[in-house]
Enzyme design. Structure first.
Site, mmCIF file in Angstrom:
data_model
loop_
_atom_site.group_PDB
_atom_site.id
_atom_site.type_symbol
_atom_site.label_atom_id
_atom_site.label_comp_id
_atom_site.label_asym_id
_atom_site.label_seq_id
_atom_site.Cartn_x
_atom_site.Cartn_y
_atom_site.Cartn_z
ATOM 1 N N GLU A 195 36.817 32.768 35.183
ATOM 2 C CA GLU A 195 35.568 32.828 34.444
ATOM 3 C C GLU A 195 35.789 33.304 33.012
ATOM 4 O O GLU A 195 36.664 34.124 32.751
ATOM 5 C CB GLU A 195 34.610 33.789 35.161
ATOM 6 C CG GLU A 195 33.169 33.393 34.998
ATOM 7 C CD GLU A 195 32.244 34.257 35.857
ATOM 8 O OE1 GLU A 195 31.438 33.691 36.584
ATOM 9 O OE2 GLU A 195 32.334 35.486 35.800
ATOM 10 N N CYS B 240 34.981 37.140 26.585
ATOM 11 C CA CYS B 240 35.896 37.793 27.520
ATOM 12 C C CYS B 240 36.683 36.705 28.244
ATOM 13 O O CYS B 240 36.105 35.812 28.861
ATOM 14 C CB CYS B 240 35.097 38.639 28.508
ATOM 15 S SG CYS B 240 36.159 39.483 29.681
ATOM 16 N N CYS C 38 45.222 38.346 40.522
ATOM 17 C CA CYS C 38 46.037 39.404 39.922
ATOM 18 C C CYS C 38 46.842 40.057 41.039
ATOM 19 O O CYS C 38 46.322 40.301 42.128
ATOM 20 C CB CYS C 38 45.160 40.439 39.227
ATOM 21 S SG CYS C 38 46.132 41.747 38.440
ATOM 22 N N CYS D 124 44.452 46.840 42.048
ATOM 23 C CA CYS D 124 43.752 48.109 41.799
ATOM 24 C C CYS D 124 42.644 48.277 42.843
ATOM 25 O O CYS D 124 41.965 47.308 43.197
ATOM 26 C CB CYS D 124 43.175 48.131 40.386
ATOM 27 S SG CYS D 124 44.463 48.041 39.131
ATOM 28 N N CYS E 275 38.952 46.934 42.227
ATOM 29 C CA CYS E 275 38.833 45.669 41.477
ATOM 30 C C CYS E 275 38.681 44.475 42.402
ATOM 31 O O CYS E 275 39.509 44.253 43.293
ATOM 32 C CB CYS E 275 40.066 45.494 40.597
ATOM 33 S SG CYS E 275 40.096 43.914 39.764
ATOM 34 N N GLY F 208 42.840 38.872 35.800
ATOM 35 C CA GLY F 208 44.289 38.962 35.594
ATOM 36 C C GLY F 208 44.723 40.105 34.701
ATOM 37 O O GLY F 208 43.924 40.718 33.998
ATOM 38 N N GLU F 209 46.014 40.396 34.764
ATOM 39 C CA GLU F 209 46.642 41.410 33.905
ATOM 40 C C GLU F 209 47.338 40.645 32.770
ATOM 41 O O GLU F 209 48.367 39.999 32.982
ATOM 42 C CB GLU F 209 47.635 42.232 34.744
ATOM 43 C CG GLU F 209 48.711 42.979 33.967
ATOM 44 C CD GLU F 209 48.188 43.974 32.928
ATOM 45 O OE1 GLU F 209 47.455 44.892 33.285
ATOM 46 O OE2 GLU F 209 48.542 43.814 31.732
ATOM 47 N N SER G 24 43.577 44.081 27.223
ATOM 48 C CA SER G 24 43.318 45.181 28.151
ATOM 49 C C SER G 24 44.375 45.172 29.247
ATOM 50 O O SER G 24 44.526 44.178 29.957
ATOM 51 C CB SER G 24 41.923 45.003 28.765
ATOM 52 O OG SER G 24 41.736 45.944 29.780
ATOM 53 N N SER H 206 43.477 50.516 31.028
ATOM 54 C CA SER H 206 42.649 50.880 32.184
ATOM 55 C C SER H 206 43.207 52.179 32.751
ATOM 56 O O SER H 206 44.212 52.163 33.459
ATOM 57 C CB SER H 206 42.739 49.791 33.255
ATOM 58 O OG SER H 206 42.118 48.625 32.808
ATOM 59 N N LEU H 207 42.568 53.282 32.454
ATOM 60 C CA LEU H 207 43.125 54.588 32.818
ATOM 61 C C LEU H 207 42.610 55.051 34.201
ATOM 62 O O LEU H 207 43.369 55.230 35.119
ATOM 63 C CB LEU H 207 42.775 55.607 31.727
ATOM 64 C CG LEU H 207 43.608 56.872 31.692
ATOM 65 C CD1 LEU H 207 45.077 56.556 31.462
ATOM 66 C CD2 LEU H 207 43.107 57.818 30.610
ATOM 67 N N HIS H 208 41.321 55.289 34.284
ATOM 68 C CA HIS H 208 40.625 55.537 35.559
ATOM 69 C C HIS H 208 40.965 56.831 36.289
ATOM 70 O O HIS H 208 40.341 57.134 37.310
ATOM 71 C CB HIS H 208 40.791 54.358 36.530
ATOM 72 C CG HIS H 208 40.507 53.037 35.895
ATOM 73 N ND1 HIS H 208 39.327 52.791 35.212
ATOM 74 C CD2 HIS H 208 41.247 51.902 35.789
ATOM 75 C CE1 HIS H 208 39.362 51.554 34.740
ATOM 76 N NE2 HIS H 208 40.507 51.005 35.061
ATOM 77 N N ASN I 96 31.170 48.070 39.466
ATOM 78 C CA ASN I 96 30.480 46.878 39.974
ATOM 79 C C ASN I 96 30.786 46.721 41.459
ATOM 80 O O ASN I 96 31.878 46.283 41.802
ATOM 81 C CB ASN I 96 31.047 45.641 39.248
ATOM 82 C CG ASN I 96 30.052 45.016 38.327
ATOM 83 O OD1 ASN I 96 28.890 45.386 38.306
ATOM 84 N ND2 ASN I 96 30.521 44.046 37.563
ATOM 85 N N CYS J 7 39.933 45.445 33.177
ATOM 86 C CA CYS J 7 40.478 44.102 33.215
ATOM 87 C C CYS J 7 40.238 43.505 34.591
ATOM 88 O O CYS J 7 40.342 44.172 35.610
ATOM 89 C CB CYS J 7 41.962 44.119 32.886
ATOM 90 S SG CYS J 7 42.946 45.203 33.906
HETATM 91 S S1 SF4 Z 1 41.889 45.963 37.376
HETATM 92 FE FE1 SF4 Z 1 43.093 44.477 36.167
HETATM 93 S S2 SF4 Z 1 45.239 44.947 36.723
HETATM 94 FE FE2 SF4 Z 1 43.954 45.919 38.286
HETATM 95 S S3 SF4 Z 1 43.858 44.396 39.961
HETATM 96 FE FE3 SF4 Z 1 42.068 44.101 38.618
HETATM 97 S S4 SF4 Z 1 42.723 42.493 37.200
HETATM 98 FE FE4 SF4 Z 1 44.555 43.339 38.110
#
Ligand code: SF4
Length: 367
Positions: A91, A112, A119, A123, A126, A172-173, A204, A226-228, A303, A346
């Site tokens: 997307e 975006c 990916c 994470c 995600c 994706g990364e 990102s 992406s720290l979190h 989300n 991301c």
């Molecule tokens: S947050 Fe980013 S790096 Fe982590 S699984 Fe999702 S897409 Fe991949």
């Protein structure tokens, strides 16, 4: 086999034209026609000799991903679901802000962009990570998202530009698809293509440290991380790549990144997860962790997606967290809920992926 010209930056096009026995300025002319004017075929490139147009028609093509769905929400956010073959879809999301006719100060149009089908980094919070990984997108599939959006939004030609900012925060990364991403970034920055300044293009990443160092050398655009979590045990659980590149290593890479561009800052993305990473103590630990590093924080509402055990932090908790950062002199913004799918770290856009790592079929996620 025909060559897809969307796969090339200016240098790649110059090489291709040299192989055809054409002068380098022809490559620039064609780059401009494709990306500035949104040309979809060679017949429309009237500033090129007829013989060259004929030749290009035989050996080359301009092919972006096919559009499966094109939706506009009432707030003007526009989303495209794109077919990238073999049952995979990614997307792109466009978010306009302000009046396009009102000049650069009053308008921002952010796209975006996705960089992989799925990916592999998994994470915990995600939706993309839960779908698994299929493959890297080609440069044509990445830059094709700008090309399609620009044409759809009427951003070609000499009028006000539709796209003023790009964030590589879709599926994706990006840094796990380094070469294709960097070639696409070069097209985004090229004056004969999208003319974006490097501060208006943000990559990102979840923190692949060697690739952050390579990006600093190859194309130092704005960097979001992406720290979190403020400490390794928690981040190991939320962002598994942390086990390979722990926080101290990641923060050192962020400092090195800024050595290449000292007037910049790092944006840290932080998904607010109720009862997981949203305590005052976490905020204070973030202040200590980032001391002396020019940075800002984006606090992001989680989300929810089917099967996820996390909940978004209550608004009051988010405000308390934000206050601690702000009181320490760190700019901390709350992302608006508008265009909710991109209000994530991301890779939280919807899409579908045929997971190459397992035998599950196509999964559909509605983020
Ligand atoms: S947050 Fe980013 S790096 Fe982590 S699984 Fe999702 S897409 Fe991949």
């Amino acid at each position: 086999m025909t060559v897809n010209l969307l796969d090339h930056d200016a240098e790649g096009l110059a090489r291709f034209f040299a192989e055809l026995g054409e002068k380098p300025f022809r490559a620039r002319q064609v780059l401009r026609a494709i990306h500035r004017r949104g040309a979809a075929d060679f017949a429309s490139m009237s500033d090129c000799a007829k013989s060259l147009r004929g030749r290009l028609g035989e050996v080359a093509e301009i092919r972006a991903p096919g559009v499966i769905r094109d939706e506009i929400t009432p707030d003007g956010t526009r989303k495209w679901l794109l077919d990238v073959g073999a049952g995979n879809a990614v997307e792109s999301v466009f978010i306009p802000d302000g009046d396009r006719g009102g000049g650069a100060r009053r308008y921002r149009g952010t796209l975006c962009v996705s960089t992989q089908a799925g990916c592999a980094l998994d994470c915990a919070f995600c939706s993309t990570g839960k779908q698994g990984f299929n493959r890297n997108l080609s440069t044509a599939e990445i830059i094709g998202q700008l090309w399609l959006a620009n044409r759809a939004l009427g951003g070609t030609g000499e009028g006000p530009r539709a796209l003023t900012n790009v964030v590589l925060m879709g599926m994706g990364e990006p840094l796990a698809n380094f070469d294709n991403v960097v070639t696409a970034l070069r097209v985004m920055l090229d004056d004969d293509a999208y003319m974006l300044s490097r501060r208006r293009v943000t990559v990102s990443s979840s923190g692949i440290v060697p690739a952050i160092d390579r990006l600093a050398q190859a194309c130092p655009v704005a960097l979001a991380v992406s720290l979190h979590a403020p400490e390794d045990r928690l981040r190991d659980a939320l962002v598994p790549i942390n086990r390979k590149y722990p926080l101290a290593t990641l923060l050192a890479a962020c400092r090195r990144y800024l050595e290449r561009s000292p007037r910049d800052f790092i944006t840290f993305e932080y998904v607010m997860l109720d009862g997981v990473n949203d305590a005052d103590a976490h905020a204070r630990a973030l202040v200590a962790l980032t001391r002396g590093l020019p940075c800002k924080f984006n606090l992001i509402a989680f989300n929810p997606f089917p099967g996820s055990a996390f909940r978004s932090s209550p608004a009051q908790r988010v405000r308390g967290f934000q206050e601690i950062l702000m009181n320490a002199g760190i700019v901390a913004t709350l992302r608006r809920t508008r265009g909710r799918e991109i209000d994530a770290a991301c890779g939280q856009l919807a899409g579908r992926v045929r997971n190459r790592r397992g035998v599950v079929g196509i999964s559909e996620v509605t983020a």
